[in-house]
Structures are given as structure tokens and as C-alpha cells.
Design a protein around this motif. Structure first.
Motif, PDB file in Angstrom:
ATOM      1  N   MET A   1      51.256  65.056  73.085  1.00 43.72           N
ATOM      2  CA  MET A   1      51.527  63.628  72.930  1.00 43.72           C
ATOM      3  C   MET A   1      50.731  63.085  71.755  1.00 43.72           C
ATOM      4  N   ALA A   2      51.342  62.112  71.075  1.00 44.06           N
ATOM      5  CA  ALA A   2      50.687  61.538  69.902  1.00 44.06           C
ATOM      6  C   ALA A   2      49.510  60.699  70.336  1.00 44.06           C
ATOM      7  N   ASP A   3      48.440  60.796  69.602  1.00 45.51           N
ATOM      8  CA  ASP A   3      47.243  60.018  69.866  1.00 45.51           C
ATOM      9  C   ASP A   3      47.366  58.651  69.227  1.00 45.51           C
ATOM     10  N   PRO A   4      47.335  57.554  70.048  1.00 52.03           N
ATOM     11  CA  PRO A   4      47.524  56.227  69.465  1.00 52.03           C
ATOM     12  C   PRO A   4      46.316  55.756  68.696  1.00 52.03           C
ATOM     13  N   HIS A   5      45.171  56.465  68.751  1.00 56.73           N
ATOM     14  CA  HIS A   5      43.953  55.983  68.096  1.00 56.73           C
ATOM     15  C   HIS A   5      43.662  56.723  66.802  1.00 56.73           C
ATOM     16  N   ILE A   6      44.681  57.393  66.256  1.00 61.64           N
ATOM     17  CA  ILE A   6      44.478  58.098  64.987  1.00 61.64           C
ATOM     18  C   ILE A   6      44.306  57.076  63.880  1.00 61.64           C
ATOM     19  N   GLN A   7      43.262  57.215  63.099  1.00 61.23           N
ATOM     20  CA  GLN A   7      42.997  56.292  62.011  1.00 61.23           C
ATOM     21  C   GLN A   7      43.540  56.862  60.714  1.00 61.23           C
ATOM     22  N   ILE A   8      44.062  55.976  59.898  1.00 63.60           N
ATOM     23  CA  ILE A   8      44.641  56.371  58.615  1.00 63.60           C
ATOM     24  C   ILE A   8      43.532  56.444  57.597  1.00 63.60           C
ATOM     25  N   GLN A   9      43.359  57.589  56.959  1.00 58.92           N
ATOM     26  CA  GLN A   9      42.321  57.764  55.971  1.00 58.92           C
ATOM     27  C   GLN A   9      42.841  57.343  54.609  1.00 58.92           C
ATOM     28  N   THR A  10      42.002  56.691  53.864  1.00 57.16           N
ATOM     29  CA  THR A  10      42.360  56.222  52.524  1.00 57.16           C
ATOM     30  C   THR A  10      41.564  57.005  51.503  1.00 57.16           C
ATOM     31  N   ASP A  11      41.794  58.324  51.458  1.00 55.91           N
ATOM     32  CA  ASP A  11      41.109  59.176  50.497  1.00 55.91           C
ATOM     33  C   ASP A  11      41.803  59.085  49.155  1.00 55.91           C
ATOM     34  N   PRO A  12      41.127  59.441  48.083  1.00 54.03           N
ATOM     35  CA  PRO A  12      41.776  59.461  46.769  1.00 54.03           C
ATOM     36  C   PRO A  12      42.858  60.520  46.715  1.00 54.03           C
ATOM     37  N   PRO A  13      43.808  60.398  45.743  1.00 54.23           N
ATOM     38  CA  PRO A  13      44.891  61.380  45.656  1.00 54.23           C
ATOM     39  C   PRO A  13      44.351  62.775  45.449  1.00 54.23           C
TER      40      PRO A  13
ATOM     41  N   ALA B   1      56.957  60.809  83.311  1.00 52.31           N
ATOM     42  CA  ALA B   1      56.048  59.799  82.761  1.00 52.31           C
ATOM     43  C   ALA B   1      56.738  59.070  81.624  1.00 52.31           C
ATOM     44  N   MET B   2      56.957  57.784  81.785  1.00 57.54           N
ATOM     45  CA  MET B   2      57.616  56.996  80.763  1.00 57.54           C
ATOM     46  C   MET B   2      56.696  56.821  79.565  1.00 57.54           C
ATOM     47  N   PRO B   3      57.235  56.905  78.347  1.00 57.51           N
ATOM     48  CA  PRO B   3      56.400  56.738  77.153  1.00 57.51           C
ATOM     49  C   PRO B   3      55.879  55.311  77.057  1.00 57.51           C
ATOM     50  N   THR B   4      54.673  55.217  76.587  1.00 57.83           N
ATOM     51  CA  THR B   4      54.059  53.895  76.413  1.00 57.83           C
ATOM     52  C   THR B   4      54.571  53.251  75.136  1.00 57.83           C
ATOM     53  N   ASN B   5      54.252  51.952  75.005  1.00 57.24           N
ATOM     54  CA  ASN B   5      54.675  51.213  73.808  1.00 57.24           C
ATOM     55  C   ASN B   5      54.020  51.778  72.545  1.00 57.24           C
ATOM     56  N   THR B   6      52.779  52.240  72.674  1.00 59.56           N
ATOM     57  CA  THR B   6      52.081  52.798  71.508  1.00 59.56           C
ATOM     58  C   THR B   6      52.750  54.084  71.043  1.00 59.56           C
ATOM     59  N   GLN B   7      53.175  54.914  72.001  1.00 59.54           N
ATOM     60  CA  GLN B   7      53.853  56.154  71.629  1.00 59.54           C
ATOM     61  C   GLN B   7      55.193  55.887  70.964  1.00 59.54           C
ATOM     62  N   LEU B   8      55.936  54.943  71.519  1.00 54.06           N
ATOM     63  CA  LEU B   8      57.218  54.596  70.911  1.00 54.06           C
ATOM     64  C   LEU B   8      57.033  54.003  69.523  1.00 54.06           C
ATOM     65  N   ALA B   9      56.008  53.182  69.359  1.00 53.97           N
ATOM     66  CA  ALA B   9      55.743  52.577  68.052  1.00 53.97           C
ATOM     67  C   ALA B   9      55.358  53.645  67.027  1.00 53.97           C
ATOM     68  N   SER B  10      54.552  54.632  67.467  1.00 59.73           N
ATOM     69  CA  SER B  10      54.166  55.707  66.561  1.00 59.73           C
ATOM     70  C   SER B  10      55.371  56.552  66.175  1.00 59.73           C
ATOM     71  N   TYR B  11      56.236  56.819  67.150  1.00 57.69           N
ATOM     72  CA  TYR B  11      57.434  57.605  66.864  1.00 57.69           C
ATOM     73  C   TYR B  11      58.354  56.879  65.902  1.00 57.69           C
ATOM     74  N   MET B  12      58.589  55.584  66.137  1.00 56.18           N
ATOM     75  CA  MET B  12      59.460  54.806  65.261  1.00 56.18           C
ATOM     76  C   MET B  12      58.855  54.646  63.880  1.00 56.18           C
ATOM     77  N   SER B  13      57.525  54.516  63.809  1.00 55.01           N
ATOM     78  CA  SER B  13      56.883  54.402  62.499  1.00 55.01           C
ATOM     79  C   SER B  13      57.070  55.684  61.692  1.00 55.01           C
ATOM     80  N   SER B  14      56.921  56.839  62.348  1.00 57.10           N
ATOM     81  CA  SER B  14      57.138  58.105  61.659  1.00 57.10           C
ATOM     82  C   SER B  14      58.592  58.254  61.225  1.00 57.10           C
ATOM     83  N   TYR B  15      59.494  57.803  62.083  1.00 54.79           N
ATOM     84  CA  TYR B  15      60.918  57.880  61.737  1.00 54.79           C
ATOM     85  C   TYR B  15      61.235  57.019  60.513  1.00 54.79           C
ATOM     86  N   HIS B  16      60.722  55.811  60.503  1.00 54.22           N
ATOM     87  CA  HIS B  16      61.005  54.917  59.376  1.00 54.22           C
ATOM     88  C   HIS B  16      60.370  55.417  58.080  1.00 54.22           C
ATOM     89  N   ARG B  17      59.212  56.048  58.162  1.00 54.86           N
ATOM     90  CA  ARG B  17      58.609  56.613  56.958  1.00 54.86           C
ATOM     91  C   ARG B  17      59.472  57.737  56.398  1.00 54.86           C
TER      92      ARG B  17
END
Length: 448
Positions: A1-13, A382-398
Motif C-alpha cells: 500500500m502507498a504510504d500517504p506520508h511520503i515527502q517530495i524531495q526537492t533535490d537539484p537535477p 478493506a476499503m481504500p482511504t481518501n489518501t490512498q485514492l488521492a495518491s493513486y489519482m495524482s500518479s495517474y494524472h502525472r
């Protein structure tokens, strides 16, 4: 399951995308890069590039100084223009009309000299401005030299081998024609005939090698970038970060735009000169009232082969890299579809026929208990939580945005906006066919 607390790192290219760094970082890193370059030992690629540079200098493509510029153009004018023109103008011997037609020979020398001059001007300008490394996009600070070290060397060797493969048959054809012509056209002495033979072969070989070498250089540049696009297609199977994929694709498109900008004048002028030369040759051969044989018209065949081979090499290399660049969108669409269909085991889908929830992977079907009925089995899902659905949709849209970006930016080699692909080749073919039928209609049909 996707971890909803993953932080996005802003490292240089990463180092593979140096062209995306800002100009301030480039200026600050330039002295450090120069120091590192002095400390890096020479490799096999350095030796290969050095040999290629020596070869281009021998042909006159090196205009880094005033002396080299003067020597290059002096050799070009004397060897490529003055020698054949003087020989043709002073060839007043009995039976010369049988072995050569003066108007034909002068037209061939003019077309070859124009094509070689265009090649010399365009390639020497780019080599003087960028150097051999940046010209071929194999700079040691691009982040790819170590990965494609042996592929670079092999591609350069294959291209030089291709130059030899196409040059030798044309040289053999030209030599055979000149030897047969000398047997039919006798000068005052055999020494004079032999000197004229070697002078004409040397001049023709010099001009043909210059024009073919320019086409080979464009062929090398395009095929080196083809390796990067093949590697990018493999990157889709390993990399899931859409931002990294977009940055890498931007770097590849930047290289294609630079290649198109550097070679567009050369490609356009080469196509125009070769087309004009072939049309004039067709006018002369079809409108000539006498008999044309291999002895007096063999130079048309040898020169036409060289010109057409140069065009084919350029078009083949340009269309190859254009279709590799356009195929990336298809590969990314397949990657997006597979990633969407094979969602995480925690994601569920609703069945349209029964209204029941089904597992999206075999692991869920094994975990759920269907011992009593479908209604009982719902208690174990176990029904998916809103955070999991949001993470899935965010990955899909990207991923969807990435695919749309590739479809809107296919890339490829362009000539003032026209992409060099199969459609453009079909257009060129029908233009050439129309010109040929026009010439034949003006010469053969009207003369009859």
C-alpha cells in the motif's frame, strides 16, 4: 500500500540533465570542470576523436587559424577547380570529342565543386565554433560519456567504414572510365596522358571525399543520438518519476533542436544542389544529338552515385532519429496503460455487472474469503482511504500529463519547421519524379 506520508524531495537535477541547470551554476562550475578535465586521463574515445579530427584536418575542415583557412581553400581551389578546368580547356587533341564531351565535363566539375564547397563551409563553421566533442555531443561533462563510451567508438568506426565502402566503388568506376578514355584519346605522349589521368582522378576523389565526409558527419551525429533515445525507452521500464522522465526528454529534444539548427542550411543547400545537378545532367544527356557511351559520359554515372549516396545517408540518418523520437510517445502510452491497469494491490474496482468489489491483483483474490457468499466476503475487504485514492489519482494524472506532453512534443530533425520523416521523403520523391517527367517531356518528346 502507498504510504500517504511520503515527502517530495526537492533535490537539484541529476548529472544526466546538465542542460537544465541555470546559467549561474554553469559559470561557477566551469573552472572546476576545466581542472577536472586536465586531470582525467585520455581514453580510447579520446584517441578515436583525435584520429577523426586529424582526418577532417587533412581534408581541410579545420579552420581554427588563418593559416589553416588559407591552406584549406587554396587546396580546394587548385585541386578541385583549377586542375580539371585547365585540363579540359587545354585538351585539344585529335579524337578528344570521342572520349569526352567538354560541356558534360565542365558541368560535372561545377556541380561537384559547388557541393564540396557547401560541405566545406558548413562543416568547418560548426567544427570551428563548437569543437569536435560538442559537435558530436560527446562532451565529457554531459553525464553520458562513461555509459556510452564503447558505443560511441563503435559508431564512429562504423561510419568511417561506411565512407570507405561507398567511396571505393565510385573511385573504381571513375578510374576504369579514365583508363578506357586514355586508351581511346591519345595525347602527345604517354607521360602526358598518365599525368592527366592521375590529376583528374585526384581532383575527383578530393571533391567526392569532402562531400561524402560531410554526409558521414551528419550520419554520425544522428546515430549517436539514436543510442540515447534507445536508452530513454529502456528508462521507462525502470524509472517511475515523471519529473525525471520529462527532464531527460527535454534534454534530448534540446539536442535535436541544436542538430537541426546546425545542419538545416547544409541539408537544404545539398538537396538543392544535387537536384539542380541531376536536372541539368538529364537535360544535357537527353538533349544531346550525338551518341553517348561509357567513355564520354561515364563521369555522369560516377558523380551521380556520389551525390545520391550523400543525400541518402543524410535522409536515412534524419528519418531514423525522427522516428525514434516520435516512437517515444507510443512507448510512454503503453507504459501508462500498463501502470494504470496493474494498480497497487490495495486499489479496488467496482464491477459494473454485479455491483461487487473485485480485487485488482491476484494477491487480493487469495486473501479474501469467499466461503459463504459475496455478502460475507465484503466484511474482509478493506476499503481504500481518501489518501490512498488521492495518491493513486495524482500518479495517474502525472502519467497522463507526461503522455500528453510527449504527444504534443514529438521531436525529430527539422528543416525550417518541416520534420524529416517518411512523409517528407514521399514529398521529395514526388517532386523529383515531377521534375524528371518535365525534363523528359521537354527533351525527348519535343525532339521527336
Amino acid at each position: 500500500m502507498a504510504d500517504p506520508h511520503i515527502q517530495i524531495q526537492t533535490d537539484p537535477p541529476p548529472a544526466q540533465t546538465p542542460l537544465l541547470n541555470n546559467s549561474n551554476q554553469n559559470h561557477t562550475q566551469l573552472p572546476q570542470q576545466q581542472q577536472q578535465e586536465n586531470q582525467i586521463p585520455e581514453t580510447d574515445l579520446d584517441w578515436t576523436l583525435q584520429k577523426l579530427e586529424y582526418f577532417l584536418t587533412f581534408l581541410g575542415f579545420n579552420h581554427s587559424s588563418v593559416l589553416s583557412f588559407v591552406l584549406s581553400w587554396t587546396a580546394f581551389v587548385v585541386t578541385g577547380v583549377l586542375v580539371p578546368v585547365v585540363i579540359l580547356e587545354l585538351s585539344n587533341c585529335p579524337g578528344c570529342e570521342k572520349g569526352q564531351i567538354k560541356d558534360f565535363e565542365l558541368c560535372i566539375v561545377a556541380s561537384q565543386a559547388c557541393l564540396a564547397a557547401i560541405s566545406l563551409i558548413c562543416m568547418s563553421h560548426n567544427l570551428r565554433k563548437y569543437g569536435i566533442r560538442k559537435f558530436l555531443f560527446v562532451d565529457r561533462h554531459s553525464g553520458h560519456m562513461e555509459r556510452f563510451h564503447y558505443q560511441y567508438i563503435q559508431q564512429i568506426k562504423d561510419s568511417l567504414r561506411l565512407l570507405i565502402v561507398w567511396s571505393l566503388p565510385c573511385l573504381i568506376l571513375k578510374t576504369a572510365r579514365e583508363i578506357i578514355r586514355i586508351l581511346y584519346v591519345h595525347h602527345e605522349s604517354w607521360w602526358q596522358s598518365t599525368a592527366i589521368l592521375f590529376a583528374l582522378i585526384l581532383s575527383w576523389t578530393y571533391l567526392s571525399t569532402i562531400s561524402l565526409s560531410a554526409s558521414i558527419l551528419f550520419h554520425v551525429v544522428c546515430n549517436l543520438q539514436v543510442m540515447h533515445f534507445d536508452d530513454y525507452a529502456k528508462l521507462l521500464a525502470m524509472e517511475s518519476d515523471v519529473v525525471v522522465l520529462i527532464e531527460e526528454h527535454m534534454r534530448l529534444r534540446y539536442h535535436l533542436s541544436k542538430i537541426s539548427h546546425r545542419f538545416r542550411i547544409y541539408l537544404l543547400l545539398e538537396f538543392l544542389v544535387v537536384t539542380a545537378s541531376q536536372i541539368v545532367s538529364l537535360f544535357q544527356t537527353t538533349g544531346y544529338g550525338g551518341k553517348i557511351t561509357f567513355i564520354n559520359g561515364g563521369d555522369f554515372a560516377a558523380s551521380s552515385v556520389v551525390q545520391v549516396v550523400g543525400i541518402i545517408l543524410c535522409l536515412h540518418a534524419a528519418t531514423k532519429i525522427s522516428h525514434r523520437a516520435q516512437n517515444i510517445a507510443s512507448i510512454a502510452s503503453r507504459w501508462h496503460a500498463l501502470a494504470t491497469c496493474s494498480a497497487d494491490s490495495s486499489q479496488l474496482r467496482v464491477s459494473n455487472s454485479f455491483g461487487n468489489l473485485e480485487a485488482s491483483s491476484p494477491l487480493n483474490s487469495v486473501y479474501m474469503n469467499y466461503s459463504e457468499s459475496d455478502l460475507v466476503s465484503l466484511d474482509y475487504v478493506a476499503m481504500p482511504t481518501n489518501t490512498q485514492l488521492a495518491s493513486y489519482m495524482s500518479s495517474y494524472h502525472r502519467r497522463q500529463a507526461y503522455v500528453m506532453y510527449l504527444q504534443a512534443n514529438p521531436g525529430g530533425i527539422t528543416i525550417f519547421g518541416w520534420t524529416v520523416d517518411r512523409a517528407l521523403i514521399n514529398t521529395i520523391f514526388f517532386i523529383e519524379l515531377s521534375l524528371v517527367t518535365f525534363v523528359l517531356g521537354k527533351t525527348i518528346v519535343n525532339s521527336n
